[in-house]
Every structure is written in C-alpha cells, then in structure tokens.
Scaffold this active site. Structure first.
Site, mmCIF file in Angstrom:
data_model
loop_
_atom_site.group_PDB
_atom_site.id
_atom_site.type_symbol
_atom_site.label_atom_id
_atom_site.label_comp_id
_atom_site.label_asym_id
_atom_site.label_seq_id
_atom_site.Cartn_x
_atom_site.Cartn_y
_atom_site.Cartn_z
ATOM 1 N N HIS A 124 21.277 49.410 -10.894
ATOM 2 C CA HIS A 124 19.900 48.876 -10.676
ATOM 3 C C HIS A 124 19.383 49.344 -9.342
ATOM 4 O O HIS A 124 18.148 49.859 -9.559
ATOM 5 C CB HIS A 124 20.133 47.434 -10.226
ATOM 6 C CG HIS A 124 18.924 46.464 -9.431
ATOM 7 N ND1 HIS A 124 18.114 46.343 -10.538
ATOM 8 C CD2 HIS A 124 18.804 46.178 -8.245
ATOM 9 C CE1 HIS A 124 17.294 45.522 -9.390
ATOM 10 N NE2 HIS A 124 17.442 45.647 -8.344
ATOM 11 N N ASP A 153 -6.365 70.942 -11.595
ATOM 12 C CA ASP A 153 -5.274 70.675 -11.711
ATOM 13 C C ASP A 153 -4.393 70.904 -10.588
ATOM 14 O O ASP A 153 -4.968 71.121 -9.505
ATOM 15 C CB ASP A 153 -4.754 71.569 -12.996
ATOM 16 C CG ASP A 153 -3.534 70.784 -13.688
ATOM 17 O OD1 ASP A 153 -2.710 70.140 -13.096
ATOM 18 O OD2 ASP A 153 -3.278 71.411 -14.756
ATOM 19 N N TRP A 188 24.121 52.291 -4.819
ATOM 20 C CA TRP A 188 23.289 53.543 -4.921
ATOM 21 C C TRP A 188 23.525 54.464 -3.698
ATOM 22 O O TRP A 188 22.855 55.637 -3.898
ATOM 23 C CB TRP A 188 21.751 52.904 -4.914
ATOM 24 C CG TRP A 188 21.256 52.487 -3.663
ATOM 25 C CD1 TRP A 188 21.502 51.561 -2.775
ATOM 26 C CD2 TRP A 188 20.296 53.519 -2.860
ATOM 27 N NE1 TRP A 188 20.658 51.670 -1.722
ATOM 28 C CE2 TRP A 188 20.011 52.669 -1.622
ATOM 29 C CE3 TRP A 188 19.648 54.587 -3.392
ATOM 30 C CZ2 TRP A 188 19.208 53.273 -1.109
ATOM 31 C CZ3 TRP A 188 18.701 54.995 -2.236
ATOM 32 C CH2 TRP A 188 18.522 54.282 -1.076
ATOM 33 N N SER A 218 13.701 67.435 -8.699
ATOM 34 C CA SER A 218 12.541 67.001 -9.235
ATOM 35 C C SER A 218 11.479 66.302 -8.186
ATOM 36 O O SER A 218 10.309 67.315 -8.243
ATOM 37 C CB SER A 218 12.626 65.981 -10.338
ATOM 38 O OG SER A 218 11.422 65.290 -10.416
ATOM 39 N N SER A 219 11.968 65.870 -7.299
ATOM 40 C CA SER A 219 10.992 65.459 -6.220
ATOM 41 C C SER A 219 10.858 66.443 -5.195
ATOM 42 O O SER A 219 9.820 66.300 -4.655
ATOM 43 C CB SER A 219 11.654 64.027 -5.635
ATOM 44 O OG SER A 219 11.927 63.225 -6.338
ATOM 45 N N HIS A 302 16.399 57.420 4.894
ATOM 46 C CA HIS A 302 15.287 56.700 5.602
ATOM 47 C C HIS A 302 13.821 57.244 5.442
ATOM 48 O O HIS A 302 12.906 56.496 5.122
ATOM 49 C CB HIS A 302 15.533 56.652 7.276
ATOM 50 C CG HIS A 302 14.569 55.409 7.665
ATOM 51 N ND1 HIS A 302 15.085 54.179 7.352
ATOM 52 C CD2 HIS A 302 13.398 55.130 8.167
ATOM 53 C CE1 HIS A 302 14.113 53.121 7.703
ATOM 54 N NE2 HIS A 302 12.982 53.945 7.977
ATOM 55 N N GLU A 304 12.938 58.495 2.876
ATOM 56 C CA GLU A 304 12.758 58.166 1.519
ATOM 57 C C GLU A 304 12.013 56.754 1.283
ATOM 58 O O GLU A 304 11.070 56.479 0.382
ATOM 59 C CB GLU A 304 14.216 58.087 0.714
ATOM 60 C CG GLU A 304 13.942 57.194 -0.685
ATOM 61 C CD GLU A 304 13.573 57.899 -1.839
ATOM 62 O OE1 GLU A 304 13.023 58.996 -1.584
ATOM 63 O OE2 GLU A 304 13.039 57.369 -2.842
ATOM 64 N N TYR A 306 9.827 55.613 3.296
ATOM 65 C CA TYR A 306 8.655 55.865 3.778
ATOM 66 C C TYR A 306 7.774 56.842 2.414
ATOM 67 O O TYR A 306 6.744 56.640 2.356
ATOM 68 C CB TYR A 306 8.410 56.414 4.995
ATOM 69 C CG TYR A 306 8.897 55.450 5.792
ATOM 70 C CD1 TYR A 306 7.855 54.548 6.523
ATOM 71 C CD2 TYR A 306 10.137 55.250 6.483
ATOM 72 C CE1 TYR A 306 8.143 53.374 7.170
ATOM 73 C CE2 TYR A 306 10.364 54.397 7.226
ATOM 74 C CZ TYR A 306 9.463 53.519 7.695
ATOM 75 O OH TYR A 306 10.012 52.375 8.482
ATOM 76 N N SER A 317 -5.286 50.700 0.593
ATOM 77 C CA SER A 317 -6.754 51.211 1.367
ATOM 78 C C SER A 317 -7.703 51.370 0.208
ATOM 79 O O SER A 317 -8.901 50.664 0.585
ATOM 80 C CB SER A 317 -6.536 52.299 1.883
ATOM 81 O OG SER A 317 -5.206 52.331 2.866
ATOM 82 N N HIS A 351 19.806 53.679 12.207
ATOM 83 C CA HIS A 351 19.787 52.496 12.143
ATOM 84 C C HIS A 351 20.497 51.798 10.835
ATOM 85 O O HIS A 351 20.764 50.670 10.666
ATOM 86 C CB HIS A 351 18.384 51.508 12.391
ATOM 87 C CG HIS A 351 17.519 51.838 11.322
ATOM 88 N ND1 HIS A 351 16.334 51.855 11.322
ATOM 89 C CD2 HIS A 351 17.686 51.820 9.789
ATOM 90 C CE1 HIS A 351 15.662 52.036 9.989
ATOM 91 N NE2 HIS A 351 16.399 51.976 9.273
ATOM 92 N N HIS A 352 20.726 52.510 9.887
ATOM 93 C CA HIS A 352 21.612 52.285 8.768
ATOM 94 C C HIS A 352 22.966 52.040 8.788
ATOM 95 O O HIS A 352 23.652 51.673 8.093
ATOM 96 C CB HIS A 352 21.256 53.144 7.597
ATOM 97 C CG HIS A 352 19.869 53.029 6.957
ATOM 98 N ND1 HIS A 352 19.425 52.126 6.006
ATOM 99 C CD2 HIS A 352 18.723 53.854 7.471
ATOM 100 C CE1 HIS A 352 18.182 52.408 5.911
ATOM 101 N NE2 HIS A 352 17.699 53.429 6.686
ATOM 102 N N THR A 377 2.237 50.539 11.646
ATOM 103 C CA THR A 377 2.211 49.686 10.471
ATOM 104 C C THR A 377 1.191 48.637 10.853
ATOM 105 O O THR A 377 0.258 48.165 9.951
ATOM 106 C CB THR A 377 3.647 49.160 9.782
ATOM 107 O OG1 THR A 377 4.333 50.491 9.884
ATOM 108 C CG2 THR A 377 3.442 48.652 8.562
ATOM 109 N N LYS A 380 -2.590 49.335 10.522
ATOM 110 C CA LYS A 380 -2.750 49.564 9.267
ATOM 111 C C LYS A 380 -3.087 47.906 8.605
ATOM 112 O O LYS A 380 -4.261 47.952 8.124
ATOM 113 C CB LYS A 380 -1.762 50.078 8.297
ATOM 114 C CG LYS A 380 -1.716 51.563 8.392
ATOM 115 C CD LYS A 380 -0.576 52.018 7.459
ATOM 116 C CE LYS A 380 -0.937 53.682 7.432
ATOM 117 N NZ LYS A 380 -1.400 54.085 5.979
ATOM 118 N N ARG A 499 26.843 40.998 0.810
ATOM 119 C CA ARG A 499 26.090 41.572 -0.228
ATOM 120 C C ARG A 499 27.263 42.212 -1.170
ATOM 121 O O ARG A 499 28.421 42.326 -1.120
ATOM 122 C CB ARG A 499 25.029 42.660 -0.065
ATOM 123 C CG ARG A 499 25.721 43.773 0.592
ATOM 124 C CD ARG A 499 24.660 44.806 0.760
ATOM 125 N NE ARG A 499 24.734 45.923 1.898
ATOM 126 C CZ ARG A 499 24.107 46.927 1.922
ATOM 127 N NH1 ARG A 499 23.027 47.415 1.156
ATOM 128 N NH2 ARG A 499 24.600 48.155 2.636
#
Lengths: 701, 221
Positions: A124, A153, A188, A218-219, A302, A304, A306, A317, A351-352, A377, A380, A499
């Site tokens: 998941h 393109d 994960w 890929s990313s 981290h 990621e 964002y 927006s 912080h993780h 944030t 925004k 968890r």
C-alpha cells in the site's frame, strides 16, 4: 535435472504461487489468506488477459503501438502516466480497505495473518508513493506544463518515454508480485536490518528494492527533463516571473527530484549490495551501520513529501484563481513561498527519527527547522483565501476539492507542528497518530490536488467535460471518507495503538477502529463514484464537448488552444507580455487569432526506446528478484545495445507541413466562430462548448 | 506597454547573437534553432551530472562514517598501495588533458584525424586506468580485503568501483562515438556527444581527485 531448472528459473518455484501454502496447510487462517491472495492474483491475471483480449478483439494493437506506446508526445505520455496511477490507486485503495477491515475486527485476532498484513501495508505504501502519487503528478505536469509555457514538447521527448517505461516496469513488477508472491513485509521505508538477507531471505524485499529503484530512476530523469524544459523552452517573453504558478511548482518539484531521488538510489543500491554480494553496509555485525540507511532514506524521503505536495499547491493556485474569477493574490509571494519550502525540505529529514538516539540539541535544531516550514505554507493558505475574498466564486468540482483541501490540510499541518516537537514525538512515535498526520497531509494535499487537476484539465485533454454530479459525489465521499477513516487514528495514536499492528488486545480501541473501517468503505464509494463519473462522461461526450478549448474562462496559455490540443500545441509560439497570458489576450479582445503566416513545424519522430527500456528494465528486475542470472545478463546487454544503437539514429524528427498546420488551425477557428459563448454561470450546462463570453463585450459574469 | 514590447525585442536580439552563447562548441554557420537544441542537450547533461554528483557525495559521506567499522579486518594501511594509486591518478589526469586536446581539435580544426587521435589516446589512458584499478582490487582481495569482510571495506567497494563503472561507461560511450563518427562523419550529434562526454570525463577526474585525497591519502596518512 534440478540444476537445469534452477539455472533457468532461479529460486522461482511452485511455492511462489499464492495458493500454495493453502494447499499444504489446511488451517482456517491459511485458507482465508490463501483465498484473498489468490483472488487478488486472479484479478491481476484476468485483468491483464481481459485487456489483451479486448485490444485484440477491437483490432487496436497497431493503433496503440503507433499512436501511444511509441509516441514522444508529452500529452500522450502524460495521459499514460495517469492511467498507470489510476490503476495502481484502485489496487492500493482496495488494500487499504482490507487493512481497515482487519483492524475493525482485530481485537484478539482478525482474519489476516501477520505476514499477509505486512505485505498489505508495504505494498500500500510503496504503491501509493511510487506508483500512484509520482506517476499521477508526473503525468499532470507532463500534460500541462509545456502548454502553460508555450512550448511544443519537453526538451527530451524520448527520455520522457524512457521515464514512462521505467515507471511502467516498476508498476508491473509490483503487480507480478501478487501472482508470484511474496512481496516485502518491511514497510515502504524498508529499514534494515529487518530487510537484510539474514532476517528476510525470500524474494519479497528484492521485489521492493527493484520496483522502487526503477521508479526512482524514472523520477530522476523526469526531474531533469522538466527542469531543462522550464529553463530553456519558455515562449518568447515568458520570464520566470510570468510563469503560471503551476509551472513554478513544477520547476521546484523538478529540482527536488534531481537532488532528492539520488539518495534513494544510493540507499536501495547499497541494500541490494548487502543482499546480493554479502556487503556489510547496514548489517548488525562486522561494522555495518544501519543508521546510514535511515539517513540516506530520509534524505530522499523528506524532500519526497514536498515533491508530492508542491504540484498540488500549484494546481490549487490555478483552481482558486480561475473559479474565483480573479487574478491570484500575492503571485510573487506564492513563488517565494514555494522556493522556501523547496529549500527547507532538505533541512528537516532527521525529524523522521527523533527517537533513534542522537543528541537533544540535534533533535531541537531539526524540530525548529521543521516548524519553519509552517510559515511559507501558512502564507500560501492566506494567499488562497485572499484570492477567494470578494471573488465571484463558482463551487465547481475542482473547487470542492480545493476547499476541502484548505481546511483539512491546515488541520494536518497543525498536527505536524505537534509532531515536530521532539518531546511530543517521543510519546506518539510509531503510533497511529503518525499515520493519521501523514495521511492528513497526503490525501487532502496530494490526492485532492490530483483529482482537482483531473476535473480541471480533463476537458483540455479529451475535449469534453467530466460529468459534474458524480464528480461532486466522489469529492464529498473523499472528504467525508477521509475524515471518518483518519481522524479516529489520531485518537488511537494518543491511546497508544502502534502502527502496522495486525491485531490488538485493548477493547477500548474497538469503536475507533470500526469507525475508521467505515471511513475506508466511504473512500471505496468515492473510488466507485470516480469510475461512474468517467463512464457517464464518456457516454455523454458529444453533449459536453468543449472543442473551442476554454470551458472555465481560463487564465493561462493552455486554454488558448483547442481541446484536445494539436500535436504541436501552438501553430506559432505565442509572445507573452504578462502573467495570466491568455486572460490578458481575452481582455484585449485578442484571443482566438490566426497567425500571419504558417510555417513547417518539426516534431520528434516516434521511437520504440520507451517500450524497449520498459521490457528490458522489467526483465532485469524480475531476473534479479528470482536470481535468474541469464535473464539479468541478457536484458542488461539488450539495454546497452539499445542505448548505443539509439546514438546512431539520425532521423529523429518529422515535419508537419505548414499546410496541415493551417488546415487544423483554421478548422478550429471556424468551430470557435460557430460556438455560442456562455456565461460563467452556464459552465456546468450542456451549453458550455468551451467558449466564454469575452470580458470586452461587457458580459456580466 | 513599451517596456513589455522592449522585452520582446530584447529576446529577438538575444536570438540573433546566439552563436556566441556556447563558446565551447563550433557548429559551423550560426543557426538559432540548431543552437537552441544543442544548448538544451548540453545543459540537460550538466543537470544530470549534478544529480550524479549527489550519488558520489552521499557515498563519500557514508564512507567517512564507516572508517571505524573495520571489525578487526584489514584497514587502509594494510591494503592500499600508494604507488599504484598514484599511477592511476596520473593516467586519469593525463586522460583529462588529452580529452582537452580533443576538444580543442574539435573546436579549432575541421581535422578529423587529429580529433580521432586524441580521442583514441584518451580511450587508451582510460582503459589503462581501469587495468590498474582492477589490479589494485586484486591485490586487495589477496590481502583479505574483500567487501564482505567488514563495513569499512563494503563502503570502500561501494564508492571506488562505482567510479570505475562510470569510467567503463565513458569508455564504451567513447567507442560508440568513434563508431558514429565513422558512419555519419563529424555531424552535430557527434559533436554534442563529444562535448557531453567531455563533461563526464572531466567530472570523473574531479571525483577521482576526491577519492585519491580522501580515500587513499586520507587512509594512508
């Protein structure tokens, strides 16, 4: 004989089939789990077979090959990315429902084995992050960004195909793992030493490693492609501070991908070395250091989050501005806030793991850095609210998602500030509180953003609107289902429920886990509503066609071309003089014009590179998982040969003649002239064929 | 208004002068469209190199944190040979110089044989480097310095051979480019190919300087 089979099939044996253990051991538990796993595998096999039969029956293989699989068109590649994302979304939601169902009856047992539950939460998480969220946002950026900056393109269209191919290969590998089980049970994040060979000798972790590695490569390539495109391919006059906000967030996301993805490649690569070549990078013995993995993983992980959240910020927006009928409030501030978030995202990874034994000073520094992200944030959120203030708001489907997002995301942000306090984090660490916070950011943030974008840009991509009634139903099911499914987890977390636990012994958890289970069912309803919405829209596509291209009275360049746009996007590259370029044109009465002269347009020619990389990538990964070395070597050599051969190809362009451009463009202009303009209030009626009443004609909107 | 128009003109002016934008590359007659495409390719490669540098940076950092993890096995002093590492460094530095000569030949002379000569010399130096590196690993293996011996050696063998793999890739690319040159002559894709390979080659030189200073000199000091 067994030597021969093992050199062909590696360690792949009959026991990889999901019903094998059920045949061996007839206890109730194995039979239930075996039936579930077999059902899932059956769905994969039947789904694949059904797709193959359907395409063959319709005789569409050639069409698919030449128009889609080998197409370098960023719009088609974007759509294919989104198709992958939707398929994987459906799978991951079904898995989530199983997990919630298990926990709803999980007092003293439940129906899933711990092993099966572990596979469920690992797939998941892996799917939702790498094969739903990433392809979804990559697809949307792929489709929209070149149109927004007035480009034909991406900079590297064939590289874009390769990115798609690698993601498809990773997704296919995860799907294959349902049929030839097992998948990893390491979560994960795949922390060693649990994912080391000595604790997890099977194929599961290897599936995870290679699926994630394919997705990461890929990313990285996608990020490079996007960043170069935005820097180099903007239309004349489109300065950085005239780019639409979605393109701005796409740029920041791309930069995060370029720098944030390599740490994961390193982490999974080193873990693979540990597992395959007996290295001791992260082992518990012989000088291994597993904290290195945790640091490497979150140096990716981290940024990621964002990468996931910035594109939705851009989408919202656009949505707030368009459906409030106003220019976005505080454009420059929003850009600066986006950049601040992108930079800060690299400064908070620790912080993780506040609880993993570093000094209190380090925890404090990272806690403060984390809380700082709340400032841009917050800026925004206020900008979006001020955009709506005194606007003529239409509560369209994208707006419902956007407003749901604003309220829920602020809540999630506040729980984030709570978690950023190390002393509090010690109390709720590894509890469901964290799961609640994480989903509170990513469902309203990422997923609502993606669904909002789908409803917003779908008419652009396909030439007809998505049906609104089922759209609203889906949106409200998502919002309510999310709240039901995840707010109870905050309570459960504070009550101390860890968890990733398959079962529990505390009766007072039960009402909350049942509520969360009901929430999961509502989310399942949301998924069904989305499917019905799609079906109804396709059915009524002629009544809802918006060929003229501007169904929402849009502001940026993508609305200035037909829906769907021609392959070359713009007959002549537009000149830009302001932000909200298309709105400026419309204000001056200069929209929908024919250029003075048409010229031949060079577009990239079709290429099979993406398909080749998908096939060889999948073969290599599959071979590695099952230790079929001949397959690994063969596929590796094929990859190398394909790359070298590609370097010898010189006919990489094809020309679209000026006459064809003229014919397409003038056909469209003719249709626009025949279309009756509509007011904004008629947007959701069948009168909307993609042409708004121009402001210059004094329309009361 | 006037300001906005001015920016449009400024952009056009920029276009006509685009031949000056890429001093390292001689594409023949100035052609704005072609220049733009090539510029994008080279810029894209620079961005890719930045991404690749992150990988090396993280492996360097990991290596440093694992210096103490020898688990009683052999450490740098027992395993490294300064002489061999120095030869490797010299080979690689010289190859960067000869690649520079190839770039100059590409830029200033439409003389294919000189270009090919310098590229082949570069290739030989690259292969020579790889030969000595493999020999080095072999000696290390003989002394019991295998990656599975300790965390420290694992970190060494995840960092240094990755550089070697990059050099191998660069050598293959060089051969492929020579092949392209044989088939297509010195056309624009070959030229940008050489330019991008040059970026990679010098980049690998810089990474090696990091490895030589930090891993070898640092380890033996």
């Amino acid at each position: 004989m067994s030597d021969v089979t093992s050199s062909i099939f590696g360690r792949l044996g009959w026991d990889a089939l999901p019903f094998w253990s059920m045949l061996r051991d007839h206890s109730a538990m194995t039979i239930i789990n075996g039936v579930i796993a077999t059902g899932a595998a059956g769905m994969v096999v039947l789904g694949a077979l059904a797709a193959i039969v359907l395409v063959t029956w319709l005789g569409k293989w050639k069409y698919l090959w030449s128009e889609w699989f080998t197409s370098p068109d960023h719009k088609k590649i974007g759509i294919m990315f989104i198709v992958i994302a939707l398929v994987m979304l459906a799978r991951a939601i079904i898995e989530a429902v199983f997990m919630r169902a298990q926990q709803a009856v999980g007092l003293d047992g439940g129906f899933l084995t711990a092993e099966h539950f572990g596979q469920l939460f690992t797939t998941h998480g892996t799917i939702m992050v790498f094969f739903m969220a990433m392809p979804f946002l990559t697809g949307i950026i792929n489709y929209v960004m070149p149109l927004q900056i007035g480009a034909r393109d991406l900079s590297f269209p064939v590289l874009n195909q390769v990115s798609l191919g690698l993601t498809a290969a990773g997704a296919a590998l995860v799907m294959i793992s349902l049929v030839l089980a097992p998948f990893s049970i390491g979560g994960w994040t795949g922390y060693p030493p649990f994912t080391e060979l000595s604790y997890n000798p099977g194929a599961g972790v290897d599936y995870w490693i290679w699926a994630v590695t394919l997705s990461t490569l890929s990313s990285t390539l996608t990020g490079i492609n996007f960043a170069v495109t935005i820097f180099k391919k903007r239309a004349p006059g489109m300065k950085l501070f005239r780019m639409p906000l979605f393109t701005w967030t796409a740029l920041c996301t791309a930069i995060l991908m370029i720098f944030g993805m390599p740490p994961l490649t390193v982490a999974t690569g080193l873990l693979a070395l540990d597992r395959y070549l007996d290295f001791h990078m992260f082992t518990t013995d012989l000088g291994g250091n597993m904290m290195n993995y945790v640091n490497l993983f979150w140096a990716f992980g981290h940024p990621e989050v964002y990468i996931l959240i910035l594109p939705p910020f851009g989408i919202f927006s656009e949505v707030f501005a368009t459906f409030s009928g106003k220019r976005i409030y505080g454009y420059r501030i929003l850009v600066v806030a986006t950049m601040c978030i992108a930079v800060l995202s690299f400064t908070v990874w620790l912080h993780h793991f506040f609880t993993m034994g570093q000094s209190a000073h380090i925890n404090a520094a990272f806690g403060i850095a984390t809380m700082l992200i709340g400032i841009p944030t917050g800026v925004k959120v206020y900008d979006w609210m001020l955009t709506m203030y005194r606007g003529r708001i239409r509560l369209s489907v994208p707006m419902v998602y956007a407003i749901g997002f604003i309220m829920l995301f602020v809540l999630g942000g506040m729980t984030g500030v709570i978690l950023a306090t190390p002393s509090v984090d010690y109390q709720v660490h590894n509890s469901l509180f964290l799961v609640a916070h994480f989903h509170n950011m990513l469902i309203p943030g990422l997923l609502f953003g993606m669904l909002s974008a789908t409803n917003f840009w779908f008419p652009k991509a396909f030439g007809f609107r998505l049906e609104e009634r089922w759209g609203y139903r889906a949106a409200f099911c998502w919002i309510i289902g999310f709240m039901l499914a995840f707010f109870p987890l905050y309570v459960l977390g504070l009550m101390g429920m860890p968890r990733r636990s398959v079962a529990f012994l505390e009766p007072q958890y039960l009402p909350w886990t049942i509520t969360a289970g009901l929430g999961a069912l509502v989310i399942l309803c949301a998924l069904l509503c989305l499917l019905i919405q799609l079906w109804v829209s396709v059915r009524d596509r002629h009544a809802n066609n918006v060929f003229a291209g501007d169904p929402w009275d849009g502001r940026s360049l993508e609305w200035s071309v037909s829906s769907p746009p021609p392959e070359y996007n713009f007959p002549v590259l537009p000149e830009i003089y302001s932000i909200d370029a298309f709105m400026t044109e419309k204000d001056r009465g200069q929209g929908w014009q024919a250029p003075d002269q048409y010229v031949d347009i060079e577009m990239p020619a079709n290429s099979a590179m993406g398909v080749i990389m998908a096939v060889t990538g999948l073969a290599m990964a599959f071979g590695l998982v099952w230790h079929m070395w001949w397959l690994v070597i063969g596929a590796g050599l094929a990859t190398l040969v394909a790359i070298i051969a590609r370097g010898f190809v010189r006919h990489t362009k094809r020309t679209i003649s000026a006459m064809e451009v003229q014919r397409t463009h003038e056909h469209w202009l003719e249709q626009v002239r025949r279309t009756t303009p509509i007011k904004r209030s008629q947007e959701q009626s069948t009168a909307n064929h993609g042409l708004p009443v121009a402001p210059i004609e004094g329309a009361v909107q | 208004m006037s300001l906005q128009n001015a920016s449009g003109i400024e952009r056009n002016a920029h276009h006509t002068e685009s031949y000056a934008r890429h001093p390292g590359l001689n594409l023949g007659a100035a052609h704005a469209q072609e220049e733009d495409t090539r510029e994008e390719m080279v810029f894209g490669f620079w961005v890719f190199m930045m991404s690749d540098l992150i990988i090396f940076g993280l492996l360097f950092a990991t290596y440093v944190t694992m210096l103490g993890g020898t688990a009683g096995g052999p450490g740098p002093k027992e395993l490294f040979e300064m002489k061999s590492a120095f030869i490797e460094t010299m080979l690689l530095l010289t190859s960067s110089f000869t690649f520079g000569m190839a770039s100059l030949a590409l830029k200033y002379r439409e003389d294919k044989s000189r270009l090919v000569f310098w590229l082949v010399v570069t290739l030989l130096l690259g292969v020579g480097f790889l030969f000595f590196e493999l020999k080095d690993f072999h000696t290390m293996f003989d002394k019991g310095g295998v990656p599975s011996r300790s965390g420290y050696l694992s970190a060494f063998f995840s960092l240094v051979p990755l550089h070697g793999l990059h050099v191998t890739g660069a050598c293959i690319w060089l051969v492929a480019l020579l092949g392209q040159m044989a088939v297509h002559g010195l056309d624009a894709p070959v030229k940008t190919g050489i330019l991008r390979l040059a970026i990679l080659w010098h980049f690998l030189d810089i990474v090696w300087i990091g490895i030589f200073s930090l891993v070898y000199l640092g380890g033996l000091s």
